[in-house]
Write a protein that holds these residues in place. Structure first.
Motif, PDB file in Angstrom:
ATOM      1  N   PRO A  99       0.812  -1.219   0.000  1.00 51.72           N
ATOM      2  CA  PRO A  99       0.000   0.000   0.000  1.00 51.72           C
ATOM      3  C   PRO A  99       0.850   1.277   0.000  1.00 51.72           C
ATOM      4  CG  PRO A  99      -0.872  -1.546   1.589  1.00 51.72           C
ATOM      5  CD  PRO A  99       0.426  -2.095   1.109  1.00 51.72           C
ATOM      6  N   LEU A 100       1.970   1.264   0.693  1.00 50.73           N
ATOM      7  CA  LEU A 100       2.854   2.426   0.698  1.00 50.73           C
ATOM      8  C   LEU A 100       3.400   2.692  -0.701  1.00 50.73           C
ATOM      9  CD1 LEU A 100       4.385   4.591   2.325  1.00 50.73           C
ATOM     10  CD2 LEU A 100       6.196   2.907   2.644  1.00 50.73           C
ATOM     11  N   ALA A 101       3.830   1.668  -1.392  1.00 53.19           N
ATOM     12  CA  ALA A 101       4.348   1.836  -2.753  1.00 53.19           C
ATOM     13  C   ALA A 101       3.260   2.357  -3.692  1.00 53.19           C
ATOM     14  CB  ALA A 101       4.905   0.515  -3.256  1.00 53.19           C
ATOM     15  N   LEU A 102       2.054   1.847  -3.543  1.00 55.30           N
ATOM     16  CA  LEU A 102       0.948   2.325  -4.381  1.00 55.30           C
ATOM     17  C   LEU A 102       0.610   3.782  -4.078  1.00 55.30           C
ATOM     18  CD1 LEU A 102      -1.375  -0.810  -4.365  1.00 55.30           C
ATOM     19  CD2 LEU A 102       0.058   0.020  -6.234  1.00 55.30           C
ATOM     20  N   ALA A 103       0.660   4.185  -2.812  1.00 56.53           N
ATOM     21  CA  ALA A 103       0.389   5.576  -2.443  1.00 56.53           C
ATOM     22  C   ALA A 103       1.468   6.508  -2.993  1.00 56.53           C
ATOM     23  CB  ALA A 103       0.298   5.708  -0.930  1.00 56.53           C
ATOM     24  N   ILE A 104       2.714   6.094  -2.919  1.00 57.44           N
ATOM     25  CA  ILE A 104       3.806   6.915  -3.454  1.00 57.44           C
ATOM     26  C   ILE A 104       3.670   7.061  -4.960  1.00 57.44           C
ATOM     27  CG2 ILE A 104       6.308   6.951  -3.846  1.00 57.44           C
ATOM     28  CD1 ILE A 104       6.615   5.726  -1.046  1.00 57.44           C
ATOM     29  N   GLU A 105       3.315   5.987  -5.642  1.00 53.83           N
ATOM     30  CA  GLU A 105       3.136   6.049  -7.092  1.00 53.83           C
ATOM     31  C   GLU A 105       1.963   6.955  -7.465  1.00 53.83           C
ATOM     32  OE1 GLU A 105       2.007   3.052 -10.779  1.00 53.83           O
ATOM     33  OE2 GLU A 105       2.673   2.221  -8.872  1.00 53.83           O
ATOM     34  N   ASP A 106       0.879   6.887  -6.697  1.00 53.39           N
ATOM     35  CA  ASP A 106      -0.278   7.738  -6.953  1.00 53.39           C
ATOM     36  C   ASP A 106       0.073   9.202  -6.724  1.00 53.39           C
ATOM     37  OD1 ASP A 106      -3.001   8.080  -7.646  1.00 53.39           O
ATOM     38  OD2 ASP A 106      -3.504   8.348  -5.511  1.00 53.39           O
ATOM     39  N   GLU A 107       0.829   9.493  -5.689  1.00 48.80           N
ATOM     40  CA  GLU A 107       1.259  10.859  -5.406  1.00 48.80           C
ATOM     41  C   GLU A 107       2.147  11.400  -6.530  1.00 48.80           C
ATOM     42  OE1 GLU A 107       0.950  14.208  -3.224  1.00 48.80           O
ATOM     43  OE2 GLU A 107       0.039  12.297  -2.659  1.00 48.80           O
ATOM     44  N   ALA A 108       3.031  10.561  -7.052  1.00 54.35           N
ATOM     45  CA  ALA A 108       3.890  10.978  -8.163  1.00 54.35           C
ATOM     46  C   ALA A 108       3.056  11.256  -9.414  1.00 54.35           C
ATOM     47  CB  ALA A 108       4.935   9.907  -8.447  1.00 54.35           C
ATOM     48  N   ARG A 109       2.038  10.439  -9.641  1.00 50.98           N
ATOM     49  CA  ARG A 109       1.174  10.643 -10.818  1.00 50.98           C
ATOM     50  C   ARG A 109       0.407  11.959 -10.690  1.00 50.98           C
ATOM     51  NH1 ARG A 109      -4.004   9.728 -11.541  1.00 50.98           N
ATOM     52  NH2 ARG A 109      -4.172   8.499  -9.642  1.00 50.98           N
ATOM     53  N   ILE A 110      -0.120  12.256  -9.500  1.00 52.44           N
ATOM     54  CA  ILE A 110      -0.856  13.507  -9.281  1.00 52.44           C
ATOM     55  C   ILE A 110       0.076  14.706  -9.453  1.00 52.44           C
ATOM     56  CG2 ILE A 110      -2.018  14.880  -7.498  1.00 52.44           C
ATOM     57  CD1 ILE A 110      -3.247  12.235  -6.488  1.00 52.44           C
ATOM     58  N   SER A 111       1.295  14.607  -8.934  1.00 54.96           N
ATOM     59  CA  SER A 111       2.276  15.681  -9.076  1.00 54.96           C
ATOM     60  C   SER A 111       2.605  15.926 -10.548  1.00 54.96           C
ATOM     61  CB  SER A 111       3.529  15.323  -8.291  1.00 54.96           C
ATOM     62  OG  SER A 111       4.565  16.191  -8.582  1.00 54.96           O
ATOM     63  N   GLN A 112       2.746  14.865 -11.315  1.00 54.56           N
ATOM     64  CA  GLN A 112       3.033  15.000 -12.747  1.00 54.56           C
ATOM     65  C   GLN A 112       1.864  15.677 -13.462  1.00 54.56           C
ATOM     66  OE1 GLN A 112       5.803  14.389 -14.372  1.00 54.56           O
ATOM     67  NE2 GLN A 112       4.967  14.837 -16.391  1.00 54.56           N
ATOM     68  N   GLN A 113       0.640  15.322 -13.107  1.00 59.11           N
ATOM     69  CA  GLN A 113      -0.537  15.942 -13.725  1.00 59.11           C
ATOM     70  C   GLN A 113      -0.602  17.432 -13.394  1.00 59.11           C
ATOM     71  OE1 GLN A 113      -3.866  13.635 -12.363  1.00 59.11           O
ATOM     72  NE2 GLN A 113      -3.738  12.186 -14.083  1.00 59.11           N
ATOM     73  N   GLU A 114      -0.275  17.816 -12.159  1.00 59.48           N
ATOM     74  CA  GLU A 114      -0.272  19.219 -11.774  1.00 59.48           C
ATOM     75  C   GLU A 114       0.759  20.008 -12.578  1.00 59.48           C
ATOM     76  OE1 GLU A 114       0.360  19.283  -7.584  1.00 59.48           O
ATOM     77  OE2 GLU A 114      -1.736  18.802  -7.116  1.00 59.48           O
ATOM     78  N   ARG A 115       1.948  19.432 -12.786  1.00 62.85           N
ATOM     79  CA  ARG A 115       2.980  20.111 -13.591  1.00 62.85           C
ATOM     80  C   ARG A 115       2.526  20.287 -15.027  1.00 62.85           C
ATOM     81  NH1 ARG A 115       8.052  16.976 -11.335  1.00 62.85           N
ATOM     82  NH2 ARG A 115       6.542  15.387 -11.755  1.00 62.85           N
ATOM     83  N   GLU A 116       1.881  19.262 -15.581  1.00 67.54           N
ATOM     84  CA  GLU A 116       1.386  19.367 -16.955  1.00 67.54           C
ATOM     85  C   GLU A 116       0.320  20.451 -17.061  1.00 67.54           C
ATOM     86  OE1 GLU A 116       0.019  15.509 -18.136  1.00 67.54           O
ATOM     87  OE2 GLU A 116       2.041  14.669 -18.236  1.00 67.54           O
ATOM     88  N   MET A 117      -0.572  20.550 -16.061  1.00 67.85           N
ATOM     89  CA  MET A 117      -1.611  21.581 -16.084  1.00 67.85           C
ATOM     90  C   MET A 117      -1.000  22.974 -15.965  1.00 67.85           C
ATOM     91  SD  MET A 117      -4.627  19.760 -13.890  1.00 67.85           S
ATOM     92  CE  MET A 117      -5.793  21.078 -14.110  1.00 67.85           C
ATOM     93  N   GLN A 118       0.040  23.131 -15.132  1.00 67.01           N
ATOM     94  CA  GLN A 118       0.712  24.426 -15.002  1.00 67.01           C
ATOM     95  C   GLN A 118       1.398  24.814 -16.307  1.00 67.01           C
ATOM     96  OE1 GLN A 118       3.361  24.008 -11.692  1.00 67.01           O
ATOM     97  NE2 GLN A 118       1.756  24.353 -10.153  1.00 67.01           N
ATOM     98  N   MET A 119       2.040  23.848 -16.948  1.00 69.00           N
ATOM     99  CA  MET A 119       2.696  24.143 -18.226  1.00 69.00           C
ATOM    100  C   MET A 119       1.658  24.501 -19.288  1.00 69.00           C
ATOM    101  SD  MET A 119       5.739  21.248 -18.178  1.00 69.00           S
ATOM    102  CE  MET A 119       5.725  21.131 -19.927  1.00 69.00           C
ATOM    103  N   GLN A 120       0.529  23.821 -19.243  1.00 67.86           N
ATOM    104  CA  GLN A 120      -0.526  24.090 -20.209  1.00 67.86           C
ATOM    105  C   GLN A 120      -1.102  25.489 -20.002  1.00 67.86           C
ATOM    106  OE1 GLN A 120      -3.866  21.396 -19.954  1.00 67.86           O
ATOM    107  NE2 GLN A 120      -3.532  20.762 -22.073  1.00 67.86           N
ATOM    108  N   SER A 121      -1.354  25.868 -18.750  1.00 67.99           N
ATOM    109  CA  SER A 121      -1.910  27.211 -18.480  1.00 67.99           C
ATOM    110  C   SER A 121      -0.878  28.287 -18.808  1.00 67.99           C
ATOM    111  CB  SER A 121      -2.373  27.316 -17.041  1.00 67.99           C
ATOM    112  OG  SER A 121      -1.290  27.255 -16.157  1.00 67.99           O
TER     113      SER A 121
END
Length: 146
Positions: A99-121
């Protein structure tokens, strides 16, 4: 000088001095196997090892058996303990680590999506900012023929 004296077995007839004596001793009235009757090819390794029993004294045999039993019991305990430790480690890794590994991976995915949205805006701001204010410091390039 050493004096060798023969001890008669008639005195000890029917009695044994200890529980570790073997019956392989040959008495005077039994016939001795001649070398012509001995077949070395028919003798197995187990027969040779069993024949060594008469060479080792009973006290030494007792200590060897006790040591072997002790080593065997310690090895069985170590094997059982290592199995329990392996079970604990595997169960802990599955219950906590996965579960810890899955949570870390999910957090990394959310962080990547936020960076993409910032670059897009930021890209949209550049497109909107450059087209909306033509006289605001943006230089227009004119073709050389005019």
């Amino acid at each position: 000088m050493v004096l060798v004296e023969e001890v008669k077995e008639d005195i000890f007839a029917g009695e044994r001095e200890s529980d570790f004596e073997t019956d392989s001793e040959i008495s005077d009235d039994e016939s001795v196997v001649s070398e012509d009757d001995f077949d070395a090819d028919a003798e197995t390794i187990f027969d040779r090892i069993a024949a060594l029993k008469d060479i080792v004294p009973p006290t030494t045999r007792t200590s060897i058996v006790a040591t072997t039993d002790s080593i065997k019991s310690w090895a069985a305990w170590a094997l059982a303990s290592s199995g329990q430790v392996a079970w604990w480690a595997t169960t802990s890794a599955l219950l906590v680590g996965l579960p810890l590994a899955l949570a870390i991976e999910d957090e990394a995915r959310i962080s990547q999506q936020e960076r993409e949205m910032q670059m897009q805006s930021a890209g949209q701001q550049q497109l909107i900012g450059g087209a909306a204010a033509p006289g605001s410091g943006a230089q227009q390039v004119m073709p050389a023929g005019f």
